[in-house]
Design an enzyme around this catalytic site. Structure first.
Site, short mmCIF file in Angstrom:
data_model
loop_
_atom_site.label_atom_id
_atom_site.label_comp_id
_atom_site.label_asym_id
_atom_site.label_seq_id
_atom_site.Cartn_x
_atom_site.Cartn_y
_atom_site.Cartn_z
CG ASP A 23 -7.21 28.67 -30.93
OD1 ASP A 23 -7.35 27.55 -31.16
OD2 ASP A 23 -6.98 29.20 -29.95
CG ASP A 36 -3.37 23.49 -27.31
OD1 ASP A 36 -3.25 23.04 -26.28
OD2 ASP A 36 -4.60 23.96 -27.60
CG ASP A 60 -8.68 24.09 -22.68
OD1 ASP A 60 -8.08 24.97 -23.05
OD2 ASP A 60 -8.83 23.10 -23.54
#
Length: 805
Positions: A371, A483, A553
């Site tokens: 990530d 994202d 999230d």
């Protein structure tokens, strides 16, 4: 099927629905019917259409008659396929135009039609498609009576999944420029009021919370002005009578193939009619059309069912899977991934990630995702977005070196990117400050220490395509998480002139689509996953390029219960990703059982987001068993038909009627059921979850859904052992010596002694399991415990498996 009667009555038919409209004597299009499929024999079309046509002799008082030749008609009291201001219809309009002379009146009248065996093909936006050759489209051409403008209404009929899509194209065939202030994608007028408008709202970490409003007067609006489809209000919504339930009653479902500012309105008129519109949000929108130019609205999606919410959802699910999701991953089994974010946040390096991959391999993980934090000087969220070059301090051998190591462990490798963003503290901003969305010389309101790149500027889009292509081709990358962690503020493009600033939000989305299209076509083998601070951009536009989206999230199982239920109304579970994370949960600090976290996440595309290297051996063993089980059943869970049972209304646990009680005995609000059934109905997985324990309420019954009524099914559960520490001081009622509940001795005993969990195993007809239900073994009620009792505590859950005999 599309039919047209001799007197221009249009009949659109799917397997189970009919949609009819006709041309009024005034030239407007009158909507006649949308609902259960009608029997309209060949040769009887005119009579059927006449029966559905409203009869008018005089227009109502204090309204506007359309013209002197048609004084029986007031457009305010008509069901119309599209509408505009200026000719008497004062309800929410379909189109608003500012003409060169300053007028805002439009009057589009019927001109012609065309039927094709084809779907839509939009220039700058995605649209649904068909691989079977069965889809038909209808284009109805309207022309403005007073201005040289053409409006085309497009309809596409997907017969097998009971879906009709719509959009509009406005063509400026005049010699002067106009301002398009509104062009909706769909308008539907129904001849009654009192419908419930069901929409899905929320915020970061609490997406898709269902909200029901009874519309008996006035307008009720859902919209986004965030620059995204947003977590505040998803573009999917429903309209239905008050009595509709999951498995009975009428319901209309609507969505929009669009990822930007959207608008939905349900309006009850003064004359007992309901108008429903959706499309681009007109707030802050004005698109200038020069002579000869045209503007296309996004594609709207409509479906109808008279069999309740579940059936409507299946229409939408089938449509999304077959006609929205593209490419290699359309029907390909999705891997179980391990994401590094909650394991390490920004503190990543080659050694940590390799160690994490090895731990993942041991439990059955198939893909490791690195990530945020791998590029630029990205040690926190204050800098480096836009600088997509590897941080060699963290990854001394670059992306390729790390990918090779991960592949060597036996896992695929994926990365996180945020290509729409730029930090002021970045080399890219130093070189191109004009590429950011902000007002030059004015203070800018930032979100998460970052600004948005101006995707309305073709130079920016070209750069991002080139830079991301460089990144994706630099290593063996199998997965990309894309994202976007902030919403818009200070709308302004230094690329656009002052006259065109009202186009920025829409042009941004079109630039995003060009970027996504180019990269997914160039890298067809990569599994792309959409993300926008979780579910801030969960829509059909993104799903046209990325086959799955990070739903939220928030990985807390209790929160995910309502979030995933919300998504299920309009989106198939193969598009919804869900992770098992550590506890206390990083978003809520709540602790839920590991098995419940898995049970909830397994109904989406399963992943893990935790530091396996730091977990207890018992937890690691449990995760290994979970993944093994999931792989055995994931074809059913990813591709089966999803059904909501009890508890799907997302009602609050505490209401005025509970008088402050923590939970209501036997209430559906405290108990949730999901069932997923394979398309051939050979296998099914059910889940039940309890929010809070209710004392002395041991009875629960699970009702399966979607099975064949006359088939026999073996229903069984996953038998688990129960940790004796769950019983606290009660263990002293069974031990020969006194054991402190928090002492060392109980930890030692717990390693060797486990309590037996209950076993369920029955063979019964599908009808019995659905209508009568599976009466489960009693839950713990403080009167005793053995292998015939369910240890079913706060946030407890169970999976049940059904196989056709």
């Amino acid at each position: 099927m599309i039919r047209v009667s001799e007197n221009k009555g249009f009949i659109l038919e799917t397997k189970n629905t009919s949609y009819l409209f006709s041309v009024l004597p005034t030239g407007q299009l009158e909507h006649l019917y949308y609902g259960r499929r009608l029997t309209i024999p060949e040769g009887a079309e005119e009579g059927c259409i006449d029966a559905l046509t409203e009869k008018h002799a005089f227009y109502p008082g204090n309204t506007i008659g359309y013209d002197q030749e048609h004084l029986q008609y007031s457009l305010e009291d008509m069901r119309l396929e599209m509408s505009s201001y200026g000719k008497g219809d004062i309800r929410d309009p379909f189109v608003c135009i500012t003409h060169a002379d300053g007028s805002r009146t439009s009057d589009f009248l019927y001109d012609s039609y065309e039927i094709k065996n084809a779907t839509l093909s939009l220039k700058d936006m995605p649209s649904s498609y068909d691989e079977t050759g069965k889809a038909q489209s209808l284009t109805v051409v309207l022309k403005d009576k007073s201005y040289d403008l053409t409006l085309k209404l497009n309809y596409v009929v997907y017969e097998d999944c009971d879906v009709i899509t719509r959009n509009a194209v406005l063509e400026n065939t005049s010699s002067e420029k106009i301002g398009v202030e509104r062009l909706m994608s769909m308008s539907l007028d129904l001849d009654r009021v009192g419908y419930v408008y069901t929409s899905f709202h929320g915020a970061w970490a609490r997406e898709m919370q269902r909200d029901d409003v009874l519309v008996t007067a006035g307008k009720h609006i859902g919209s986004s002005i965030t620059g995204t489809s947003s977590n505040r209000c998803n573009p999917f919504f429903m309209v239905h009578p008050l009595e509709t339930s999951e498995d009975a009653g009428e319901v209309y479902g609507f969505n929009l193939v669009y990822s930007g500012n959207h608008y939905e309105c349900v309006e009850a008129s003064s004359f007992g009619k309901t108008r429903i519109v959706n499309g681009i949000n007109p707030e802050g929108f004005c698109f200038v059309l020069a002579a000869g130019e045209k503007f296309e609205s996004p594609e709207a999606v409509m479906t109808y069912s008279n069999k309740g919410f579940n059936d409507m959802s299946h229409h939408m699910h089938d449509f999304v899977r077959e006609h929205i999701v593209h490419g290699e991953w359309k029907k390909k089994t999705r891997p179980v991934l391990l994401n590094s974010w909650e394991a390490a946040y920004f503190d990543i390096n080659e050694g940590k990630l390799t160690k994490l991959a090895k731990a993942g391999k041991e439990v059955g993980i198939e893909l490791l995702v690195m990530d945020d934090g791998w590029f630029g000087e990205r040690d926190n969220d204050s800098c480096s977005l836009g600088d997509w070059d590897v941080n060699t301090k963290k990854l001394p051998h670059g992306l390729k070196g790390l990918a090779d190591k991960i592949n060597g462990v036996g896992l695929d490798f994926g990365i996180w990117v945020e290509p729409e963003m730029i930090c002021v503290k970045s080399k890219l901003y130093e070189a191109h400050p004009d590429w950011a969305v902000n007002i030059p010389g004015k203070p800018h309101s930032e979100g998460r220490n970052q600004r948005i790149l101006d995707y309305s500027n073709p130079e920016v889009v070209d750069y991002i395509i080139e830079k991301m292509s460089e990144v994706f081709s630099s290593a063996n990358i199998a997965y990309v998480k894309w994202d976007m962690n902030r919403i818009f503020s200070d709308y302004f493009s230094q690329y656009l002139t002052a006259e065109h600033q009202g186009e920025l939000a829409h042009r941004y989305v079109c630039g995003l689509y060009r970027t996504m299209k180019a990269l997914t076509e160039k890298f067809p083998h990569i599994l792309f996953e959409g993300c926008s601070a979780g579910g801030n951009r969960f829509d059909l536009g993104i799903l046209s390029y990325f086959p799955q989206i990070w739903a939220s999230d928030d990985t807390d199982a209790m929160c995910r219960l309502s979030i995933q239920t919300g998504y299920s109304y309009g989106y198939p579970m193969s598009t919804v990703t869900a992770h098992v994370s550590d506890c206390p949960n990083h978003q809520t600090l709540r602790t839920t059982p590991l098995e419940t976290r898995f049970n909830v996440a397994s109904f989406g595309v399963l992943g893990y987001e935790c530091n396996l290297c730091d977990m207890k051996k018992e937890e690691v063993a449990a995760i290994k068993a979970q993944i093994e089980l999931y792989k055995e059943w994931r074809e059913v869970l990813q591709w089966g038909d999803f059904y909501r049972g009890k508890g799907s209304a997302q009602m609050p646990m505490v209401t005025a009627s509970t008088s402050g009680s923590a939970a209501v005995p036997f209430s559906n609000d405290n108990f949730t059921e999901w069932t997923c059934v394979s398309k051939d109905k050979e296998k099914a997985v059910g889940m039940v979850m309890q929010r809070l324990v209710v004392p002395n309420a041991p009875f629960h019954c699970y009702h399966a859904k979607g099975l064949k009524e006359d088939a026999l099914y073996n229903l069984y559960n996953r038998v688990l052992k129960v940790d004796i520490r769950e019983f606290g001081d009660l263990i002293n009622t069974a031990t020969p010596i006194h054991v402190k509940k928090d002492g060392l001795l109980i930890d030692i005993i717990a390693k060797f002694v486990k309590m037996d969990g209950e076993s369920e195993n029955v063979t019964a007809s599908g009808d019995t399991l659905m209508s009568g239900g599976m009466h489960l073994k009693q839950a713990f009620g403080a009167t005793g415990y053995n292998g015939e009792v369910r240890h079913f505590q706060d946030f407890g859950s169970r999976l049940y498996f059904m196989e056709k005999k």
